[in-house]
Design an enzyme around this catalytic site. Structure first.
Site, PDB file in Angstrom:
ATOM      1  N   HIS A 328       0.868  -1.180   0.000  1.00 54.50           N
ATOM      2  CA  HIS A 328       0.000   0.000   0.000  1.00 54.50           C
ATOM      3  C   HIS A 328       0.901   1.225   0.000  1.00 54.50           C
ATOM      4  O   HIS A 328       2.125   1.119   0.117  1.00 54.50           O
ATOM      5  CB  HIS A 328      -0.861   0.032   1.271  1.00 54.50           C
ATOM      6  N   GLU A 398       3.419  -0.025   3.909  1.00 56.22           N
ATOM      7  CA  GLU A 398       3.060   1.318   3.467  1.00 56.22           C
ATOM      8  C   GLU A 398       4.336   1.904   2.862  1.00 56.22           C
ATOM      9  O   GLU A 398       5.309   2.167   3.572  1.00 56.22           O
ATOM     10  CB  GLU A 398       2.584   2.180   4.638  1.00 56.22           C
TER      11      GLU A 398
HETATM   12  O1  0X9 Z   1      -6.214   1.570   5.964  1.00 59.94           O
HETATM   13  C1  0X9 Z   1      -5.687   0.718   5.242  1.00 59.94           C
HETATM   14  O2  0X9 Z   1      -6.334  -0.128   4.631  1.00 59.94           O
HETATM   15  C2  0X9 Z   1      -4.157   0.704   5.087  1.00 59.94           C
HETATM   16  N1  0X9 Z   1      -3.648   2.035   4.963  1.00 59.94           N
HETATM   17  S1  0X9 Z   1      -3.936   2.890   3.598  1.00 59.94           S
HETATM   18  O3  0X9 Z   1      -3.493   4.243   3.823  1.00 59.94           O
HETATM   19  N2  0X9 Z   1      -3.056   2.294   2.441  1.00 59.94           N
HETATM   20  O4  0X9 Z   1      -5.301   2.794   3.284  1.00 59.94           O
HETATM   21  C3  0X9 Z   1      -3.524   0.133   6.324  1.00 59.94           C
HETATM   22  C4  0X9 Z   1      -3.951  -1.231   6.640  1.00 59.94           C
HETATM   23  C5  0X9 Z   1      -3.271  -1.679   7.867  1.00 59.94           C
HETATM   24  N3  0X9 Z   1      -4.143  -2.462   8.595  1.00 59.94           N
HETATM   25  C6  0X9 Z   1      -4.790  -2.063   9.710  1.00 59.94           C
HETATM   26  N4  0X9 Z   1      -4.394  -1.045  10.411  1.00 59.94           N
HETATM   27  N5  0X9 Z   1      -5.790  -2.799  10.010  1.00 59.94           N
HETATM   28 ZN    ZN Z   2      -3.920   1.255   0.904  1.00 60.56          ZN
END
Ligand code: 0X9
Ligand code: ZN
Length: 445
Positions: A328, A398
């Site tokens: 991501h 990330e």
């Molecule tokens: O929010 C998300 O899906 C991910 N970040 S993004 O900015 N690429 O959208 C992070 C996912 C990590 N997982 C959790 N924190 N559950």
């Molecule tokens: Zn993402």
């Protein structure tokens, strides 16, 4: 759709390099040459393609009496009727069709009973159909270019690389998977320990396509290096650079970024489900929204979306999978479960494995290793699901930029970041592959 611009631009860049002059015709670009060409594209001299081609297209259709229109239609009978009214149907969606009609026929389509949804001069449509990544980001691969690259890798390495689709998206695109395995091809089973590298669950996170895609280029190019050969002959490696191609294409479709995150399913009155909230891991609890218009919409049910279902079925059919990275952007982090709960995973040994592997990969990239939910709790994410369901050591990366003061760019950091991101992440992905035979070895470190 026709998208000649990027391939032309890339061809022009490659042709200008000394490599292209020396290389045999149709030879695939090497990892280094490709990366160099990609990362210099952002400051390359203005590419003539957009300037030349678009006015030419516009000119050719100038004054043309035809229109591109979109009309409501959900049955074959309705579509037939529209053909009879003079519409050449070019695109069919579940509840509408689009195509070309003479402007003199327009009044008939404007009748209340017909349901005209949109109309524009054909010239305007043709120009918009040529659009792609903005010129300064032409080095990024769109869907067609990603497919072409994967196909070329398969063609150049037919003994160990095979390309197959794990399913289709909402709009019918294939979710392509390149498999690297010295003894099994396509979707056939393997008992070798498996690793999966996925990009673009989120549409606007285009760098997350480049990192796994270019990792595939690197692996195959270095297939004769002793260490790489050992990995390739002992493991079952899958690379899926675009889990959400509909969204990724939508994000670049009119030449300007749309900051699109979700897939392209139609909800009541709005569009898209957040695929990283749609897996069945405490689905739609913390950190997810049940409002269809929200960017973090979890969908009507767990695995309601064809894209997440394709990943689910792919994983469930392969009990040999041991490790996974879902790329991501952005934030420069290596995240491990849980993401949906603030607690640690209960198995202390597995927790050590996750922490040590994450730390190892963080060292190689300069990213920060942490538990996903230390960032925020978000349920329905793919990595929580993969670990809970199948015991896979699954990490969310990330990528660049870091964000915050002193960091530039967000989802669109430019082509200049590709080279370093790819080079650093090749090392991190290799690190994970080295433990994929038995990730629990990492607990001891
Ligand atoms: O929010 C998300 O899906 C991910 N970040 S993004 O900015 N690429 O959208 C992070 C996912 C990590 N997982 C959790 N924190 N559950
Ligand atoms: Zn993402």
């Amino acid at each position: 759709m026709f998208r000649p611009l990027l391939s032309l631009a890339l061809t022009a860049i490659l042709a200008a390099s000394s490599f292209a002059a020396a290389a045999p015709e149709n030879a695939p670009a090497s990892f280094d040459q490709l990366l160099r060409a990609m990362s210099s594209a952002y400051d390359a001299p203005p590419q003539p393609v957009a300037e030349d081609v678009l006015p030419a297209v516009e000119k050719a259709l100038e004054g043309d009496p035809r229109l591109w229109i979109t009309v409501a239609a959900s049955t074959k009978e309705e579509r037939t009727r529209l053909l009879e009214m003079g519409l050449s149907i070019e695109e069919v969606a579940p509840n509408s069709v689009s195509g070309i009609v003479h402007r003199d026929s327009l009044p008939a389509f404007q009748a209340k009973s017909v349901g005209l949804l949109a109309s524009m001069p054909l010239a305007q449509f043709a120009v918009s159909a040529y659009k792609d990544f903005p010129a300064q980001d032409a080095a990024y691969h769109n869907y067609q270019e990603m497919y072409d690259r994967l196909k070329a890798l398969e063609a150049a390495n037919p003994d160990i690389a095979s390309l197959f689709s794990i399913g289709r998206t909402v709009q019918g695109r294939e979710i392509w998977t390149l498999r690297i395995n010295s003894s099994a091809k396509g979707a056939s089973p393997s008992s070798k320990p498996g690793a999966v590298f996925q990009g673009a669950h989120h549409a606007r996170e285009h760098l997350s396509v480049e990192v796994p895609l270019l990792f595939a280029v690197w692996l195959l190019e270095n297939r004769n290096n002793a260490e790489v050969r050992k990995l390739i002959t002992t493991l079952d490696i899958y690379i899926q650079p675009m889990i959400n191609p509909d969204g990724a294409e939508h994000d670049i479709a009119d030449g300007k970024y749309k900051w699109w995150r979700k897939n392209m399913s139609t909800n009541s009155g709005s569009q898209g489900v957040d695929l990283n909230r749609n897996y069945d891991s405490w689905w739609c609890e913390a950190g997810a929204s049940n409002s269809p218009w929200a960017d973090t919409y979890c969908g009507p049910s767990a695995f309601s979306e064809p894209e997440s279902r394709a990943v689910r079925d792919f994983v469930k059919a392969r009990p040999n999978l041991r490790t996974m990275i879902s790329y991501h952007t952005y934030g420069e982090m290596v995240l491990y479960p849980w993401g949906g709960k603030y607690e640690d995973i209960p198995d202390q040994n597995d927790l050590k494995v996750f922490r040590n592997l994450a730390q190892g990969m963080a060292r190689l990239t300069g990213y920060k290793a942490q538990k996903s939910s230390d960032l925020y709790a978000a349920t329905g994410d793919s990595c929580d699901w993969a670990y809970a369901e199948a015991g896979i050591f699954a990490f969310t990366f990330e990528l660049t930029p870091k964000g915050g003061w002193g960091s530039s760019g967000t989802f669109y950091p430019g082509a200049g970041v590709i080279e370093k991101s790819v080079r650093d992440n090749v090392q991190a992905a290799l690190h994970l592959l080295k433990y994929t035979d038995n990730p629990r070895r990492a607990a001891a470190e």
